[in-house]
Enzyme design. Sequence first.
Site, PDB file in Angstrom:
ATOM      1  N   SER A 144       0.843  -1.198   0.000  1.00 50.81           N
ATOM      2  CA  SER A 144       0.000   0.000   0.000  1.00 50.81           C
ATOM      3  C   SER A 144       0.875   1.244   0.000  1.00 50.81           C
ATOM      4  CB  SER A 144      -0.892   0.012   1.238  1.00 50.81           C
ATOM      5  OG  SER A 144      -1.383   1.329   1.442  1.00 50.81           O
TER       6      SER A 144
ATOM      7  N   HIS B 104      -1.254  -1.180  -4.232  1.00 50.93           N
ATOM      8  CA  HIS B 104      -2.525  -0.863  -3.571  1.00 50.93           C
ATOM      9  C   HIS B 104      -2.586   0.644  -3.338  1.00 50.93           C
ATOM     10  CE1 HIS B 104      -6.053  -1.891  -1.112  1.00 50.93           C
ATOM     11  NE2 HIS B 104      -5.625  -1.004  -0.229  1.00 50.93           N
TER      12      HIS B 104
ATOM     13  N   ASP C 164      -4.673   3.642  -1.802  1.00 48.61           N
ATOM     14  CA  ASP C 164      -5.719   3.976  -0.827  1.00 48.61           C
ATOM     15  C   ASP C 164      -6.234   5.387  -1.072  1.00 48.61           C
ATOM     16  OD1 ASP C 164      -6.018   1.665   0.922  1.00 48.61           O
ATOM     17  OD2 ASP C 164      -3.918   2.019   1.444  1.00 48.61           O
TER      18      ASP C 164
ATOM     19  N   MET D  39      -8.824   8.250  -0.041  1.00 48.16           N
ATOM     20  CA  MET D  39      -9.653   8.682   1.102  1.00 48.16           C
ATOM     21  C   MET D  39     -10.113  10.124   0.882  1.00 48.16           C
ATOM     22  SD  MET D  39      -7.363   7.215   4.225  1.00 48.16           S
ATOM     23  CE  MET D  39      -6.507   5.629   4.110  1.00 48.16           C
TER      24      MET D  39
ATOM     25  N   HIS E  55      -8.390   1.197  -3.841  1.00 47.02           N
ATOM     26  CA  HIS E  55      -9.324   0.975  -2.725  1.00 47.02           C
ATOM     27  C   HIS E  55      -9.976   2.315  -2.405  1.00 47.02           C
ATOM     28  CE1 HIS E  55      -9.534  -0.099   1.892  1.00 47.02           C
ATOM     29  NE2 HIS E  55     -10.726   0.050   1.365  1.00 47.02           N
TER      30      HIS E  55
ATOM     31  N   MET F 245     -12.065   4.634  -0.417  1.00 47.31           N
ATOM     32  CA  MET F 245     -12.715   4.905   0.867  1.00 47.31           C
ATOM     33  C   MET F 245     -13.327   6.298   0.756  1.00 47.31           C
ATOM     34  SD  MET F 245      -9.661   3.324   3.172  1.00 47.31           S
ATOM     35  CE  MET F 245      -8.521   3.395   1.785  1.00 47.31           C
TER      36      MET F 245
ATOM     37  N   MET G 284     -11.384  -6.004   5.582  1.00 42.58           N
ATOM     38  CA  MET G 284     -10.584  -5.014   6.317  1.00 42.58           C
ATOM     39  C   MET G 284     -10.272  -5.553   7.711  1.00 42.58           C
ATOM     40  SD  MET G 284     -10.024  -2.403   4.365  1.00 42.58           S
ATOM     41  CE  MET G 284      -9.217  -1.420   5.632  1.00 42.58           C
TER      42      MET G 284
ATOM     43  N   ASP H 228      -6.536  -6.481   4.284  1.00 44.49           N
ATOM     44  CA  ASP H 228      -5.887  -5.163   4.328  1.00 44.49           C
ATOM     45  C   ASP H 228      -5.957  -4.621   5.751  1.00 44.49           C
ATOM     46  OD1 ASP H 228      -4.982  -2.593   3.847  1.00 44.49           O
ATOM     47  OD2 ASP H 228      -6.684  -1.988   2.594  1.00 44.49           O
TER      48      ASP H 228
HETATM   49  C1  DX5 Z   1      -6.265   1.565   5.665  1.00 46.78           C
HETATM   50  C2  DX5 Z   1      -5.786   1.207   4.293  1.00 46.78           C
HETATM   51  C3  DX5 Z   1      -4.679   0.230   4.252  1.00 46.78           C
HETATM   52  C4  DX5 Z   1      -3.414   0.682   4.929  1.00 46.78           C
HETATM   53  C5  DX5 Z   1      -2.708  -0.529   5.431  1.00 46.78           C
HETATM   54  O1  DX5 Z   1      -7.432   2.319   5.548  1.00 46.78           O
HETATM   55  O2  DX5 Z   1      -6.848   0.645   3.535  1.00 46.78           O
HETATM   56  O3  DX5 Z   1      -4.407  -0.153   2.911  1.00 46.78           O
HETATM   57  O4  DX5 Z   1      -2.541   1.377   4.106  1.00 46.78           O
HETATM   58  O5  DX5 Z   1      -1.614  -0.115   6.150  1.00 46.78           O
HETATM   59  P1  DX5 Z   1      -0.886  -1.107   7.145  1.00 46.78           P
HETATM   60  O6  DX5 Z   1      -0.404  -2.279   6.358  1.00 46.78           O
HETATM   61  O7  DX5 Z   1       0.213  -0.275   7.692  1.00 46.78           O
HETATM   62  O8  DX5 Z   1      -1.880  -1.516   8.198  1.00 46.78           O
HETATM   63 ZN    ZN Z   2      -6.461  -0.218   1.546  1.00 46.39          ZN
END
Ligand code: DX5
Ligand code: ZN
Length: 225
Positions: A21, A46, A48, A50, A79, A81, A150, A188
């Site tokens: 990620s 990956h 993320d 947000m 991903h 969010m 998750m 994840d």
């Molecule tokens: C959290 C993200 C993850 C995050 C994971 O909302 O979806 O992808 O980056 O990070 P680690 O591996 O550090 O928990």
């Molecule tokens: Zn993620």
Amino acid sequence: MKYQGPWPRQAKLGGVLLAPSILSADFANLAADVKSVEALGADWVHVDVMDNHFVPNLTIGAPVVKSLRSKTKMPLDCHLMVENPEKLIPDFLNAGADGITIHVESTKDVLGCLKMIREGGARAGVTLRPGTSLSLVMPFLEMVDLVLVMTVEPGFGGQSFMMDQVEKIKLLRSEIDKRGLKVLIQVDGGVNTATRGFVDGVDCIVAGSAVFGAPDRGLALNALR
Ligand code: DX5
Ligand code: ZN
């Protein structure tokens, strides 16, 4: 460039796909960080996304995906969010996303979003917050390529793995197998060498801090593999 590779169990004979990620990468040196994990054998990137509404944090959007597209051959696994992902999915498709995963809690039209993703040529995924019942995802199993479980509350990297989500992974696996589907299970959140054993049997592992925060990323990837 769309991901058209074989399903991982066929490709890797029981191996697992690793998706670092970039949330834990250096955003000012993103291309270099992505290339470094690609050279060390990572499978997917990956991404993320947000929006500071669906989760209390703000990251990046489709322009970054567009820029990354020419920097790596790895599939870009986005991903989302975000609230109302239907508004953003076209941008991510145009930017070159290979897979787009949406939260079942984030839209009134989960099915419409999944269709939009697939019709745009990408792999469609659905995910859920740790507190959301798996029953909300079950109606969509036939319409997705991937289900993301998750194992932290979405929003931040570096949190602790939630053991109580392991049961969800097992239930999901048995339901996917019962229906005879080829849906991938991805996990994840909080996956590192200490928690890796709890997610044995999943198809794809996302890891942010455990990879980009490691002194030796190659060792970290091998340990997760
Ligand atoms: C959290 C993200 C993850 C995050 C994971 O909302 O979806 O992808 O980056 O990070 P680690 O591996 O550090 O928990
Ligand atoms: Zn993620």
